[in-house]
Scaffold this active site. Structure first.
Site, PDB file in Angstrom:
ATOM      1  N   ARG A  83      98.702  36.216  26.175  1.00 31.32           N
ATOM      2  CA  ARG A  83      98.866  36.603  27.587  1.00 31.32           C
ATOM      3  C   ARG A  83      98.304  35.526  27.810  1.00 31.32           C
ATOM      4  O   ARG A  83      97.844  34.696  27.621  1.00 31.32           O
ATOM      5  CB  ARG A  83      97.395  37.184  27.853  1.00 31.32           C
ATOM      6  CG  ARG A  83      96.932  37.375  29.493  1.00 31.32           C
ATOM      7  CD  ARG A  83      96.177  38.298  29.065  1.00 31.32           C
ATOM      8  NE  ARG A  83      95.365  38.520  30.701  1.00 31.32           N
ATOM      9  CZ  ARG A  83      94.741  38.231  31.259  1.00 31.32           C
ATOM     10  NH1 ARG A  83      93.570  37.658  30.617  1.00 31.32           N
ATOM     11  NH2 ARG A  83      94.929  38.043  33.090  1.00 31.32           N
ATOM     12  N   HIS A 127      97.134  35.292  38.239  1.00 31.48           N
ATOM     13  CA  HIS A 127      96.354  35.175  38.290  1.00 31.48           C
ATOM     14  C   HIS A 127      95.883  33.872  38.897  1.00 31.48           C
ATOM     15  O   HIS A 127      95.624  32.855  38.583  1.00 31.48           O
ATOM     16  CB  HIS A 127      96.447  34.512  36.443  1.00 31.48           C
ATOM     17  CG  HIS A 127      94.580  34.698  35.992  1.00 31.48           C
ATOM     18  ND1 HIS A 127      95.422  35.124  35.254  1.00 31.48           N
ATOM     19  CD2 HIS A 127      93.728  34.501  36.101  1.00 31.48           C
ATOM     20  CE1 HIS A 127      93.005  34.956  34.004  1.00 31.48           C
ATOM     21  NE2 HIS A 127      92.771  34.463  35.652  1.00 31.48           N
ATOM     22  N   GLU A 172      91.930  40.627  37.758  1.00 34.06           N
ATOM     23  CA  GLU A 172      90.977  40.678  38.517  1.00 34.06           C
ATOM     24  C   GLU A 172      91.307  40.796  40.353  1.00 34.06           C
ATOM     25  O   GLU A 172      90.842  40.253  40.448  1.00 34.06           O
ATOM     26  CB  GLU A 172      90.229  39.563  37.727  1.00 34.06           C
ATOM     27  CG  GLU A 172      89.915  39.757  36.702  1.00 34.06           C
ATOM     28  CD  GLU A 172      88.772  38.550  36.240  1.00 34.06           C
ATOM     29  OE1 GLU A 172      88.432  37.794  37.011  1.00 34.06           O
ATOM     30  OE2 GLU A 172      88.086  38.834  34.645  1.00 34.06           O
ATOM     31  N   ASN A 307      88.802  42.959  31.419  1.00 27.51           N
ATOM     32  CA  ASN A 307      88.213  41.679  31.092  1.00 27.51           C
ATOM     33  C   ASN A 307      86.724  41.940  31.196  1.00 27.51           C
ATOM     34  O   ASN A 307      85.840  42.287  32.593  1.00 27.51           O
ATOM     35  CB  ASN A 307      88.101  40.569  32.536  1.00 27.51           C
ATOM     36  CG  ASN A 307      90.261  40.276  32.090  1.00 27.51           C
ATOM     37  OD1 ASN A 307      90.636  40.630  30.939  1.00 27.51           O
ATOM     38  ND2 ASN A 307      91.093  39.644  33.304  1.00 27.51           N
ATOM     39  N   TYR A 309      82.809  40.683  30.316  1.00 29.25           N
ATOM     40  CA  TYR A 309      81.893  39.374  30.057  1.00 29.25           C
ATOM     41  C   TYR A 309      80.351  39.047  30.178  1.00 29.25           C
ATOM     42  O   TYR A 309      79.410  39.509  29.048  1.00 29.25           O
ATOM     43  CB  TYR A 309      82.077  38.013  30.872  1.00 29.25           C
ATOM     44  CG  TYR A 309      83.690  37.679  30.532  1.00 29.25           C
ATOM     45  CD1 TYR A 309      83.517  36.748  29.655  1.00 29.25           C
ATOM     46  CD2 TYR A 309      84.241  38.560  31.969  1.00 29.25           C
ATOM     47  CE1 TYR A 309      85.023  36.034  29.840  1.00 29.25           C
ATOM     48  CE2 TYR A 309      85.720  37.779  31.413  1.00 29.25           C
ATOM     49  CZ  TYR A 309      85.426  36.591  30.510  1.00 29.25           C
ATOM     50  OH  TYR A 309      87.373  35.465  30.270  1.00 29.25           O
ATOM     51  N   GLU A 373      90.683  40.048  28.243  1.00 27.12           N
ATOM     52  CA  GLU A 373      90.237  38.759  28.770  1.00 27.12           C
ATOM     53  C   GLU A 373      88.177  39.018  27.367  1.00 27.12           C
ATOM     54  O   GLU A 373      87.890  40.073  28.267  1.00 27.12           O
ATOM     55  CB  GLU A 373      89.022  38.374  29.483  1.00 27.12           C
ATOM     56  CG  GLU A 373      90.651  37.610  30.034  1.00 27.12           C
ATOM     57  CD  GLU A 373      90.224  36.806  31.596  1.00 27.12           C
ATOM     58  OE1 GLU A 373      89.243  36.359  31.999  1.00 27.12           O
ATOM     59  OE2 GLU A 373      91.196  36.627  32.463  1.00 27.12           O
TER      60      GLU A 373
HETATM   61  C1  PNW Z   1      87.848  35.578  34.690  1.00 28.53           C
HETATM   62  N1  PNW Z   1      82.155  35.810  38.519  1.00 28.53           N
HETATM   63  O1  PNW Z   1      87.121  35.226  35.469  1.00 28.53           O
HETATM   64  C2  PNW Z   1      89.054  35.345  34.640  1.00 28.53           C
HETATM   65  O2  PNW Z   1      90.493  35.851  34.544  1.00 28.53           O
HETATM   66  C3  PNW Z   1      88.995  34.017  33.704  1.00 28.53           C
HETATM   67  O3  PNW Z   1      89.959  33.103  34.785  1.00 28.53           O
HETATM   68  C4  PNW Z   1      88.017  32.871  33.560  1.00 28.53           C
HETATM   69  O4  PNW Z   1      88.148  31.176  33.411  1.00 28.53           O
HETATM   70  C5  PNW Z   1      86.760  33.708  32.908  1.00 28.53           C
HETATM   71  O5  PNW Z   1      87.357  35.441  33.814  1.00 28.53           O
HETATM   72  C6  PNW Z   1      85.650  33.225  32.885  1.00 28.53           C
HETATM   73  O6  PNW Z   1      85.355  32.942  33.727  1.00 28.53           O
HETATM   74  C7  PNW Z   1      85.982  35.185  36.671  1.00 28.53           C
HETATM   75  O7  PNW Z   1      81.909  34.924  38.490  1.00 28.53           O
HETATM   76  C8  PNW Z   1      85.515  34.376  37.473  1.00 28.53           C
HETATM   77  O8  PNW Z   1      81.599  37.325  38.785  1.00 28.53           O
HETATM   78  C9  PNW Z   1      84.029  34.450  37.785  1.00 28.53           C
HETATM   79  C10 PNW Z   1      83.424  35.359  37.708  1.00 28.53           C
HETATM   80  C11 PNW Z   1      84.086  36.385  36.746  1.00 28.53           C
HETATM   81  C12 PNW Z   1      85.371  36.474  36.019  1.00 28.53           C
END
Ligand code: PNW
Length: 479
Positions: A83, A127, A172, A307, A309, A373
């Site tokens: 991707r 993006h 996002e 995505n 995390y 992601e």
């Molecule tokens: C995502 N937050 O970004 C993005 O899609 C990627 O480009 C990035 O590198 C990856 O997650 C890791 O951070 C985010 O602060 C950036 O909540 C910041 C946040 C969430 C997602």
């Protein structure tokens, strides 16, 4: 590097898509090469004080000039899908009008190289690198930007659509709208809650317009990619059965509406949640939401890109100011989860991924799920020609276990793309946060697959995880 007998493997469904993800501004560099225009991230990162240590994406991983080597690396890892995102200002330097052939030609070569290596190209159209010229005309707070996006999408579709079968429209929108327009820690660095809601709506509109024209051209798979997270109370975090007070339930629902359903419901059901409309009306008015918009946004999509995390942890606390990232969240307290965290300070909670995937499959059953992601930054150390990132392996393994559990519970999960292939420009954090499974020495541009990359290669080769290791409680391994 152990050879594992078939019976000892936690095997994923046949055809499960294993891959990795990146984004143009984070890896390409070559910011002034071959006629590329200026994006809001160029402007933002070159403005002192915006990005850690003044880092910019001017050079990044120099992927623009090294894509052949990088594709070879992907092939050696056995990736089935890659991707990437297309940089709008490479294709249309002024955002609209004049097409830059050299920019298009780059993606043309990249796609050909990927196909030759047996890797399916998954193209993200947006993006976050909005052409600066469009920002100057109002950016995503202007409805016109959605129409410019559709024109851009058509140009890319016409060039790559014969070979790219999987398209992701917008990455996002919550992060792009809230961090970029709502609190200003991302480009374009504006800080207005009302603007964030307008930007959100226009990005959703952009998704709908692009999805429609991709469909007209017979794209095989169309997706939107959202940052999604289960919203949980501190008690509910590790115990789904924990009782929740009516006040806490309201807090959870309100944040779930702002973070998740504000995007899921328009794209997949053609409606905004009532709770969202009430907040938007109070803060921004509803003048930017026109008749017919939700019908446009609600295009049939094949995949929902997720995505994930870390979860979002909230509880009701009367009088609390709420969070600027969630306008309308007054009376709600945000607290991190307890336990181990990654180098970005994000708590590691793999079980929340199971809950997210099962919930999505239950609430939006028509759409297939794809983790677009998931991954983590850790303090990597290069020693003896190696990066022994056991913490990253444990992170990915824990989340794959969680994904597997969701599949067992019936979630229609089609694949998993790790974030990220390469260490790269981590937005406001610059190059300090390393998310790659491949280490990049930014002084020499040398690539070094970390232990996690070699481990992932083995996972892909056996289409699954080693069972015994799977029984190990992940959090212990991380801590
Ligand atoms: C995502 N937050 O970004 C993005 O899609 C990627 O480009 C990035 O590198 C990856 O997650 C890791 O951070 C985010 O602060 C950036 O909540 C910041 C946040 C969430 C997602």
């Amino acid at each position: 590097t152990t050879v594992v007998a078939k019976g000892r493997t936690l095997r994923f469904p046949e055809g499960f898509v294993w891959g990795a993800a990146t984004a143009a501004y984070q890896i390409e560099g070559a910011a002034r090469q071959d006629g590329r225009g200026v994006s809001i991230w160029d402007t933002f990162s070159r403005t002192p004080g915006r990005v850690a240590d003044g880092h910019t994406g001017d050079v990044a991983c120099d992927h623009y000039n090294r894509h052949r080597d990088d594709v070879r690396l992907m092939r050696d890892l056995g990736l089935r899908a890659y991707r990437f995102s297309v940089a709008w200002p490479r294709v249309l330097p002024e955002g609209a009008g004049r097409v830059n052939e050299a920019g298009l030609a780059f993606y043309d070569r990249l796609v050909d190289d990927l196909l030759e290596a047996g890797i399916a190209p998954y193209a993200t159209l947006y993006h976050w690198d909005l052409p600066q010229a469009l920002e100057d005309a109002g950016g995503w707070t202007s409805r016109e930007t959605a129409y410019r996006f559709a024109e851009y999408a058509e140009v890319v579709r016409d060039r790559l659509g014969d070979r790219v079968k999987t398209w992701l429209t917008v990455n996002e929108p919550w992060v792009a709208a809230v961090l970029g327009y709502g609190i200003g820690v991302h480009a374009p660095g504006r800080a207005s809650a009302a603007d964030a809601f307008r930007a959100t709506h226009h990005m959703l509109l952009a998704h709908g317009l692009a999805a429609r024209l991709l469909r007209e051209a017979g794209a095989a798979e169309i997706a939107i990619t959202l940052n999604l997270a289960p919203v949980l109370t501190p008690e509910g975090l590790h115990d789904p059965q924990a009782p929740v007070s009516a006040e806490d339930a309201e807090a959870v629902n309100r944040i779930d509406c702002l973070l998740n359903r504000q995007f899921l419901d328009p794209a997949l059901r053609g409606e905004y949640p009532r709770e969202v409309l009430e907040i938007v009306e109070r803060i921004a008015g509803l003048g930017h939401v026109r008749d017919g918009d939700l019908k446009l946004i609600h295009q049939p999509v094949d995949l929902l890109g997720i995505n994930y995390y870390t979860p979002c942890v909230v509880r009701a606390r009367p009088g609390a100011p709420g969070s600027d990232s969630y306008p309308g969240s007054d009376g709600i307290e945000f607290s991190g989860a307890t336990g181990p965290t990654t180098a970005t300070g994000w708590p590691i909670v793999p079980t929340a991924l199971t809950r997210l995937l099962t919930r999505l499959s239950r609430d939006y059953p028509e759409v297939g799920l794809l983790v677009t992601e998931n991954g983590a930054a850790f303090e990597d150390v290069v020693a003896g020609g190696r990066v022994a990132d056991a913490d990253r392996i444990a992170f990915i393994e824990g989340h794959l276990r969680a994904a597997y559990a969701a599949i067992e519970e019936g979630a229609d999960l089609r694949g998993y793309l790790v974030w990220s292939l390469l260490d790269n420009f981590e937005w406001a954090e610059g190059y300090h946060k390393r998310f790659g499974i491949v280490h990049v020495d930014f002084a020499t541009q040398r690539r070094l697959p970390k232990d996690s990359a070699l481990w992932y290669r083995d996972v892909i080769a056996r289409n699954g995880l080693v069972k015994d290791r799977a029984r190990r409680p992940t959090l212990e391994v991380v801590a």
